[in-house]
Structure formats: C-alpha cells, structure tokens
Write a protein that holds these residues in place. Sequence first.
Motif, PDB file in Angstrom:
ATOM      1  N   LYS A  81      -0.656  11.467 -12.687  1.00  0.00           N
ATOM      2  CA  LYS A  81      -0.609  11.082 -14.141  1.00  0.00           C
ATOM      3  C   LYS A  81      -0.091  10.869 -15.058  1.00  0.00           C
ATOM      4  O   LYS A  81       0.075  10.111 -15.838  1.00  0.00           O
ATOM      5  N   THR A 125       0.869  -1.068   0.129  1.00  0.00           N
ATOM      6  CA  THR A 125      -0.038  -0.608  -0.157  1.00  0.00           C
ATOM      7  C   THR A 125       1.100   1.120  -0.254  1.00  0.00           C
ATOM      8  O   THR A 125       1.678   1.351  -0.212  1.00  0.00           O
ATOM      9  N   SER A 153       3.727   6.386  -9.997  1.00  0.00           N
ATOM     10  CA  SER A 153       1.855   6.557 -10.221  1.00  0.00           C
ATOM     11  C   SER A 153       1.850   5.405 -11.434  1.00  0.00           C
ATOM     12  O   SER A 153       0.149   4.735 -11.125  1.00  0.00           O
ATOM     13  N   ASN A 154       2.456   5.473 -12.580  1.00  0.00           N
ATOM     14  CA  ASN A 154       1.716   4.820 -13.563  1.00  0.00           C
ATOM     15  C   ASN A 154       2.325   3.336 -13.890  1.00  0.00           C
ATOM     16  O   ASN A 154       1.031   2.489 -13.569  1.00  0.00           O
ATOM     17  N   THR A 186       2.623   1.687 -10.970  1.00  0.00           N
ATOM     18  CA  THR A 186       1.593   0.945  -9.824  1.00  0.00           C
ATOM     19  C   THR A 186      -0.055   1.000  -9.567  1.00  0.00           C
ATOM     20  O   THR A 186      -0.709   0.321  -9.192  1.00  0.00           O
ATOM     21  N   ARG A 187      -0.865   1.620 -10.858  1.00  0.00           N
ATOM     22  CA  ARG A 187      -2.168   2.684 -10.763  1.00  0.00           C
ATOM     23  C   ARG A 187      -2.560   1.119 -11.337  1.00  0.00           C
ATOM     24  O   ARG A 187      -2.227  -0.600 -12.256  1.00  0.00           O
ATOM     25  N   GLY A 188      -3.305   0.490 -10.398  1.00  0.00           N
ATOM     26  CA  GLY A 188      -3.951  -0.778 -11.048  1.00  0.00           C
ATOM     27  C   GLY A 188      -3.934  -2.305  -9.982  1.00  0.00           C
ATOM     28  O   GLY A 188      -4.216  -2.617  -9.523  1.00  0.00           O
ATOM     29  N   LYS A 189      -2.575  -1.288  -9.130  1.00  0.00           N
ATOM     30  CA  LYS A 189      -1.535  -2.796  -8.843  1.00  0.00           C
ATOM     31  C   LYS A 189      -1.849  -2.375  -7.385  1.00  0.00           C
ATOM     32  O   LYS A 189      -1.478  -3.645  -6.114  1.00  0.00           O
ATOM     33  N   ASP A 201      -3.169   0.156  -4.005  1.00  0.00           N
ATOM     34  CA  ASP A 201      -3.731   1.230  -3.668  1.00  0.00           C
ATOM     35  C   ASP A 201      -2.509   2.422  -3.444  1.00  0.00           C
ATOM     36  O   ASP A 201      -1.982   2.127  -2.144  1.00  0.00           O
TER      37      ASP A 201
END
Length: 141
Positions: A120, A96, A125-126, A128-131, A133
């Motif tokens: 964005k 997390t 961030s890109n 970890t996005r969707g993987k 929280d």
Amino acid sequence: MSVLYTAKATAIGGRNGTVRSDDGLLDLQLALPAGLGGKGGATNPEQLFAAGYAACFGNAIIHSTRNQEVKIRDNDVEVVAAVGIGPNAAGGFGLTVALEVTLVGIEQAKAEVIVAEAHKVCPYSNATRGKVDVVLTVHTR
C-alpha cells in the motif's frame, strides 16, 4: 504531492544504447536481451525496473514496521522481483511483476500482513496499481 527527491537519467540509443544518471553513479550499457532476440551481454530496462522495485519494496516493508511492535531490520528482508514483458491486447507491450518476499524471524501470518501494508505504501506499487499485474509471494525463515 510534495516531491522529496527527483532522480534523473538519460538514455541514448534505446534498448541498444546507454543510460546514465545525472550524477554519474549509474552509467550502463544497454542491450536487447537474448530472450527478445537481441545479443544480450548488457543490462536492460526490465532488469533496472526489477532492481528498483525490489529495493524500494524492501524499504517499504522496513518503513511500514517502524511504528509497530515487530520491526523488520534491513538484513531481515529479501525481495526478488521478476519483471516480464510481452505483447498486450492493444498491440503494444505490457509488463508483469512478481515479488517474492522473504522475512526473517517472523511468523507467516504476520509477514503476510506486513507485506500487504508495504504494498500500500511502496511508490512502485502505487505507480503500477491497476496498470501492471503484481503477484506477491511471502516466505519466512
């Protein structure tokens, strides 16, 4: 994707070993943190990830304002990254992330827009996005 830079590091011995970058600038002992039952006393992968994410996200904020009327300077952004590790539903482990961002000299609503834009463009961030929280908290001073 056209690669602009590649970082390379070698870890020996897992969480109770060492990690060293190919240029030698990073050369650290690792230890399982006391919170996970280890001896502590040295850095760990979660601290390294938190440090990298915090620095990268701060730069994403600076970058995202370069072409805007309001620009964030290096000393006007602080990012505290908290990386947690724990068991996941699949029997493995997951992470997390909580990013606490403070921007100086800007109103709260504008700061929140800037941080959302940075989320964005930030490579962490890109990745970890969707993987993972990721919780964003924005403060101003």
